[in-house]
Design an enzyme around this catalytic site. Structure first.
Site, short mmCIF file in Angstrom:
data_model
loop_
_atom_site.label_atom_id
_atom_site.label_comp_id
_atom_site.label_asym_id
_atom_site.label_seq_id
_atom_site.Cartn_x
_atom_site.Cartn_y
_atom_site.Cartn_z
N TRP B 156 0.82 -1.21 0.00
CA TRP B 156 0.00 0.00 0.00
C TRP B 156 0.86 1.26 0.00
O TRP B 156 0.38 2.34 -0.29
CB TRP B 156 -0.98 0.00 1.18
CG TRP B 156 -0.42 0.59 2.45
CD1 TRP B 156 0.30 -0.08 3.38
CD2 TRP B 156 -0.54 1.93 2.92
NE1 TRP B 156 0.66 0.78 4.39
CE2 TRP B 156 0.15 2.02 4.14
CE3 TRP B 156 -1.17 3.08 2.42
CZ2 TRP B 156 0.24 3.20 4.87
CZ3 TRP B 156 -1.07 4.26 3.17
CH2 TRP B 156 -0.37 4.30 4.37
N SER B 184 -12.27 13.27 -3.59
CA SER B 184 -13.40 13.09 -2.68
C SER B 184 -13.04 13.54 -1.26
O SER B 184 -13.81 14.25 -0.61
CB SER B 184 -13.82 11.62 -2.69
OG SER B 184 -14.59 11.32 -1.57
N HIS B 268 2.43 10.26 6.87
CA HIS B 268 2.35 10.32 8.31
C HIS B 268 1.16 11.13 8.81
O HIS B 268 0.42 10.65 9.65
CB HIS B 268 3.66 10.73 8.99
CG HIS B 268 3.60 10.29 10.42
ND1 HIS B 268 3.86 8.99 10.79
CD2 HIS B 268 3.13 10.90 11.51
CE1 HIS B 268 3.59 8.85 12.06
NE2 HIS B 268 3.15 9.99 12.54
N TYR B 272 -2.57 10.15 11.18
CA TYR B 272 -3.34 10.87 12.20
C TYR B 272 -4.74 11.19 11.71
O TYR B 272 -5.67 11.31 12.51
CB TYR B 272 -2.58 12.12 12.65
CG TYR B 272 -1.35 11.70 13.43
CD1 TYR B 272 -1.49 11.18 14.71
CD2 TYR B 272 -0.10 11.71 12.86
CE1 TYR B 272 -0.40 10.72 15.41
CE2 TYR B 272 0.99 11.25 13.54
CZ TYR B 272 0.85 10.75 14.82
OH TYR B 272 1.92 10.27 15.50
N SER B 283 -13.68 10.48 23.29
CA SER B 283 -13.86 11.58 24.24
C SER B 283 -15.33 11.94 24.44
O SER B 283 -15.68 12.65 25.37
CB SER B 283 -13.10 12.82 23.77
OG SER B 283 -11.75 12.51 23.59
N LYS B 346 -3.69 12.58 26.22
CA LYS B 346 -5.04 12.13 25.89
C LYS B 346 -5.44 10.92 26.73
O LYS B 346 -6.51 10.88 27.32
CB LYS B 346 -5.13 11.79 24.40
CG LYS B 346 -5.13 13.01 23.54
CD LYS B 346 -5.51 12.69 22.12
CE LYS B 346 -5.91 13.95 21.39
NZ LYS B 346 -7.24 14.42 21.73
N ARG B 465 8.08 -8.38 6.87
CA ARG B 465 6.72 -8.15 6.36
C ARG B 465 6.59 -8.65 4.94
O ARG B 465 7.57 -8.80 4.24
CB ARG B 465 6.46 -6.64 6.23
CG ARG B 465 6.34 -5.87 7.40
CD ARG B 465 6.31 -4.39 7.03
NE ARG B 465 5.00 -4.01 6.49
CZ ARG B 465 4.65 -2.75 6.24
NH1 ARG B 465 5.51 -1.78 6.46
NH2 ARG B 465 3.46 -2.46 5.78
#
Lengths: 372, 544, 57
Positions: B156, B184, B268, B272, B283, B346, B465
């Protein structure tokens, strides 16, 4: 009471985890170089830091989940935001990280120090084999996986070093700093031996450096770790570490064999001789794409059995082997194979699996072509 | 003319939506299939996104099961290495771009307007367009499986030159499909930002927004920042393949490492993008079922922003072994370690919220709690991977596979499931079947850990992998992983069953379906009518 | 100006007093926070880069 509970929980967790992390085959190997031991100790340090944080964090969490269940009549308190606590839980992790960064930096600097190497070895990744060249020694060879295809397909019993064995390992002396120069001919590969703690990408157009100083004689096995196409899983790395005097003997033997081979270039070879040698070369170099029976897997890898383009035009056939086909998966074998091997494999391809060109390709012809 | 907003009492606020429906002046709505093709309702488009995502989740899951079935034992039994590589590649692409991202966009579509008191998304027709690009993009991507030479087979992360000079002919189709998915995403992100910045209920300030809204706002900015980088890098690939350029080909003077810098500069922050909305969901759920206000709302917002900013500074930690200079190696190691700080904040906030709460364990809470534990385990392995010298041993092994599956499966995917269980009563008017939800939860937790935990060991012991066959010492770990994957995959059929049953009936849910829930979405009836908040509610800050 | 820098620093660290935040939101201009925020982010990058350079020695 509470602290006791926490201690018991922590103790139990440690007791449960430690046999796992210490057991062989479950963890990073300690390895046989000073650097591999250093990396292993960094690994264990950061691991135990994580375990400690985990015990505290999950301890508080599960304690809360258990203690403040509504089914046990817990009523929600109403508090939020506490500057002191928030400063603390930002600053403490920061300090832990700084403490971790210091030894990590030192180890990294050590890894990058390739100076004062006594031996330079050029490592070249190719789909799907490694080529080793001892710089300044005139010795070069390719290292192919030697596990038979029957073991992979399940027709034969798998043996101990299944997929981790090669026809010719990289031979290195112990207690000697060896510099590895890594590059690739086609796509990106990555050369890794866990017990030497060396992993470095081999990238076409780049030469990367790394180094190793092995402390114990032995055979160390690894694999290519960067996806490099179809046979990425069948591209092992094997390093054989010898005592210094054994290494010198090996070196002398290799040089003599290379001279023998060079002498063979000038004489006329028989068809049977070339076929025998060619079958061997074909099996280790060509069969992974073009298949042992020459059937290929079109469209990417054309069949060689009954290939009229190849049979009708011997010059084109030899040129394809020497220079490859640009823009395709067919590499140039100009520098990978010696003239005897090129001649033998061409002869073999023209006369095996029902191909009946009947001609031979002589090593001397190849030498001429290579000199052009 | 000045608008006059009536100040609703709590009773009124549940009826404003009905009132809005009554005096609406809408055209005749298309029926049947065209209703879904032409819809501009954020709720219907949200549902479309979620159904699409679930479909992709199963397709990507089947690919994963093919991979795991081949790896059940050493040796090649079921598929050829060539097809195996296609499966790992398609699994990754489908899960990242087809399952997780659209699921979060679907949740944003449904919930952002409801949580900020907006009648719809700011740009409803664009919303329809951004959804319908996706089925086109992924039909195109899946069709490559049937092309001569097969589907993309380069992972990927599609590192050049394996994905350019050495790639199958279908790569051009893969590039086009990724372009469509990227457009999109960008359009969806623009829509979400426009909605959040402009359509908040009167009285709702930025620092009053629910955290799901906050995390999505920041995620949307990340998307707008990095999707063009992806578009750029795949366009360069397209040129290398079809127009004879040599951006990434060393033979033509190009640079294969440049590809990795560009890819990870996108990649990267993308990581996130896949996790920040999950933080927002958790939360919301934890305070609801702990019946206690989130401990540090503001620090959660700051932490999300910090993570987003730092995400642009750490891309090369994916490239520790490509031969970076020492200074770069150190820079990216330090920057990566810094990310652990806001991420830790967090986790600490969630746990402090639980502390001295009044906790119950409804299905959304079960998934949210599993998220906290298992995501943290993924965070720990992330911290280990940040240590550059140790990464030389971890890199491209199953340890990495274990790490990112822990943050993405019991991380992002569990958060999505938690969100579905949490908001299903709002969407359908019924509670999900409690027993079956629990069965789904426990089977998923066991399956996920059986699948991914042994990968830590096989990776540390030396298994690379993306290999179709492996040495004998990895056999036991792989067998356990494969069995776990089968269990996890099969247990998702229970999830589908729960959703279908919940849509068709079940225990009726009131407007405020969960006792401890506070946000605005719980002020509209369950199921939420097609039109809500046509008259903006007057947002009042909860008093504590 | 100084209070903006202090608030941005607090945001970087992740901890801020509720009262100070309320003041920022009532009296501060968003633009000043954004500009100072970007400048501080660049400073952070420079700082980490400096440390890395020194450490590489």
């Amino acid at each position: 009471m509470r602290t006791l509970l926490v201690r018991v929980a922590a103790g139990l967790t440690l007791a449960l985890i430690s046999p796992l992390v210490l057991a062989n085959g479950w963890n990073m190997p300690i390895g046989v170089t000073a650097l591999s031991r250093e990396i292993h100790s960094l690994h264990m340090t950061i691991f135990w830091i994580c375990v400690a944080i985990g015990v505290v964090v999950f301890g508080v969490m599960f304690y809360s989940l258990f203690r403040y269940r509504r089914s046990k009549g817990a009523e929600a308190a109403n508090f939020h935001e506490h500057t002191g606590v928030e400063v603390l839980w930002t600053a403490v992790p920061l300090l832990i990280l700084v403490a971790m960064a210091v030894p990590a930096t030192a180890t990294l600097k050590n890894m990058y120090d390739v100076s004062d190497a006594e031996i330079d070895v050029m490592v070249t990744g190719q789909q799907w084999r490694w080529r080793y060249e001892y710089l300044g020694e005139d010795i070069a060879f390719t290292s192919n996986m030697s596990t038979p295809r029957e073991q992979i397909s399940g027709e034969a019993e798998k043996t101990e070093n299944y997929l981790l064995e090669v026809d010719e390992p990289l031979v290195l002396p112990v207690d000697t700093k060896v510099r590895l120069l890594l590059t690739a001919d086609d796509v990106i590969h990555s050369w890794w031996v866990p017990e030497l703690a060396v992993k470095q990408d081999a990238i076409p157009g780049f030469v990367n450096e790394n180094w190793v100083r092995i402390e114990e004689p032995g055979i160390y096995r690894g694999q290519c770790t960067e996806l490099c196409g179809m046979d990425h899983g069948f591209m092992p790395v094997v390093v054989e570490a010898l005592e210094k005097d054994e290494y010198e003997a090996w070196l002398a033997e290799r040089k003599e064999a290379a001279e023998q081979e060079a002498m063979g270039v000038d004489r006329e070879w028989e068809l049977a001789e070339l076929m025998e040698r060619g079958e061997q070369v074909y099996g280790s170099i060509c069969a992974s794409c073009h298949q042992a029976d020459g059937s290929g897997s079109p469209p990417a890898f054309p069949a060689l059995a009954g290939n009229t383009d190849m049979l009708d035009d011997v010059e084109w056939h030899i040129d394809t082997i020497i220079n490859g086909v640009s823009g395709s998966a067919m590499p140039a074998f100009r520098s990978t194979l010696n003239p005897v091997e090129i001649a033998a494999v061409a002869t073999y391809e023209r006369n095996a699996w029902g191909n009946d060109a009947g001609d031979t390709v002589q090593p001397s012809e190849i030498v001429e072509l290579l000199e052009e | 003319m000045a608008f006059h907003f009536p100040k609703p009492t709590p009773e009124q606020s549940t009826t404003t939506a009905d009132a809005g429906l009554a005096d609406s002046h809408h055209h005749e709505r298309p029926r049947g299939l065209m209703r879904w093709v032409l819809t501009t309702s954020h709720k219907e488009i949200g549902s479309l996104y979620l159904i699409f995502s679930l479909t992709m989740f199963f397709i990507g899951g089947i690919f994963a099961l093919v991979v795991r079935a081949e790896l059940f034992q050493p040796g090649l039994q079921l598929v050829e290495p060539e097809f195996f590589n296609q499966m790992t590649t398609m699994h990754g692409l489908i899960m990242v771009f087809g399952a997780v991202m659209p699921a979060f966009v679907g949740l944003a579509n449904w919930m952002v307007p409801l949580q900020i008191g907006a009648p719809d998304m700011a740009l409803p027709r664009l919303n329809n367009f951004s959804f319908w690009l996706l089925p086109v993009a992924f039909t195109l991507l899946l069709s490559t499986l049937f092309m001569p030479g097969g589907a993309p087979n380069f992972g990927w992360t599609f590192y050049a030159p394996l994905s350019t000079t050495y790639a199958p002919p279908s790569t051009t189709f893969f590039i086009l499909s990724l372009h469509l998915a990227g457009i999109s995403s960008i359009l969806g992100a623009i829509n979400i930002i426009a909605t959040i910045l402009n359509l908040r209920a009167p009285g709702m300030r930025m620092m009053d927004m629910p955290l799901f809204v906050w995390t999505w706002l920041i995620t949307a900015f990340l998307l707008i920042a990095v999707m063009p980088v992806l578009a750029g890098v795949i366009t360069m690939m397209l040129m290398d393949i079809n127009f004879g350029t040599s951006f990434f080909s060393a033979a033509g003077g190009g640079d294969p490492v440049l590809f990795q810098h560009l890819f990870w500069f996108f990649g990267h922050p993308e990581v996130y993008i896949l996790i920040l909305p999950a933080f927002g969901i958790v939360s919301a759920i934890i305070p609801t079922f702990a019946r206690k206000r989130l401990f540090g709302y503001a620090s959660m917002v700051y932490a999300t922003a910090s993570i987003a900013i730092l995400s642009f500074l750490v891309w090369a930690h994916h490239m520790f072994v490509v031969g970076l200079p020492l200074v770069a190696e150190l820079f990216f190691m330090y920057a990566t370690m810094l990310i652990a700080v806001p991420t830790g904040v967090k986790v600490f906030n969630w746990i402090t919220t639980l502390f001295r709460g009044s906790i119950t364990f409804e299905p959304p809470m079960l998934f949210a709690l599993a998220f906290v534990v298992l995501f943290t385990i993924g965070g720990f392995s992330g911290l280990m991977l940040a240590i550059a010298p140790a990464d030389f041993q971890y890199h491209d092994t199953y340890f990495v596979v274990a790490h990112f599956h822990y943050v993405l499966v019991p991380g992002a995917v569990f958060a999505i499931m938690a969100a579905v269980y949490y908001w299903l009563p709002k969407w359908t008017g019924h509670y999900p079947h409690e027993r079956l939800s629990q069965v789904h939860f426990w089977l998923s937790v066991i399956g996920v850990n059986l699948t991914f935990f042994p990968m830590h060991f096989s990776g540390l012991a030396g298994m690379p992998r993306r290999i179709p066959d492996y040495a004998l010492q990895f056999a036991d770990f792989n067998m356990v992983s494969s069995l776990g994957a089968l269990l996890y995959g099969a247990s998702q059929l229970v999830f589908v069953l729960v959703i279908v049953m919940c849509v068709r009936g079940g225990k009726k849910a009131p407007a405020k379906a969960w006792e401890g829930a506070e946000d605005l979405e719980w002020s509209v009836p369950s199921p939420a009518p097609l039109h809500t908040f046509e008259t903006p509610p007057n947002f009042e800050r909860p008093v504590h | 100006m100084w209070s903006v820098i202090k608030s941005v620093l607090a945001a970087f660290f992740g901890v801020q007093r509720d009262q100070q935040r309320r003041e920022d939101f009532e009296h501060g201009k968003p633009v000043s926070f954004i500009i100072v925020g970007i400048a501080m982010a660049m400073l952070l990058v420079a700082l980490v880069a400096l440390i890395a350079t020194l450490a590489a020695g």
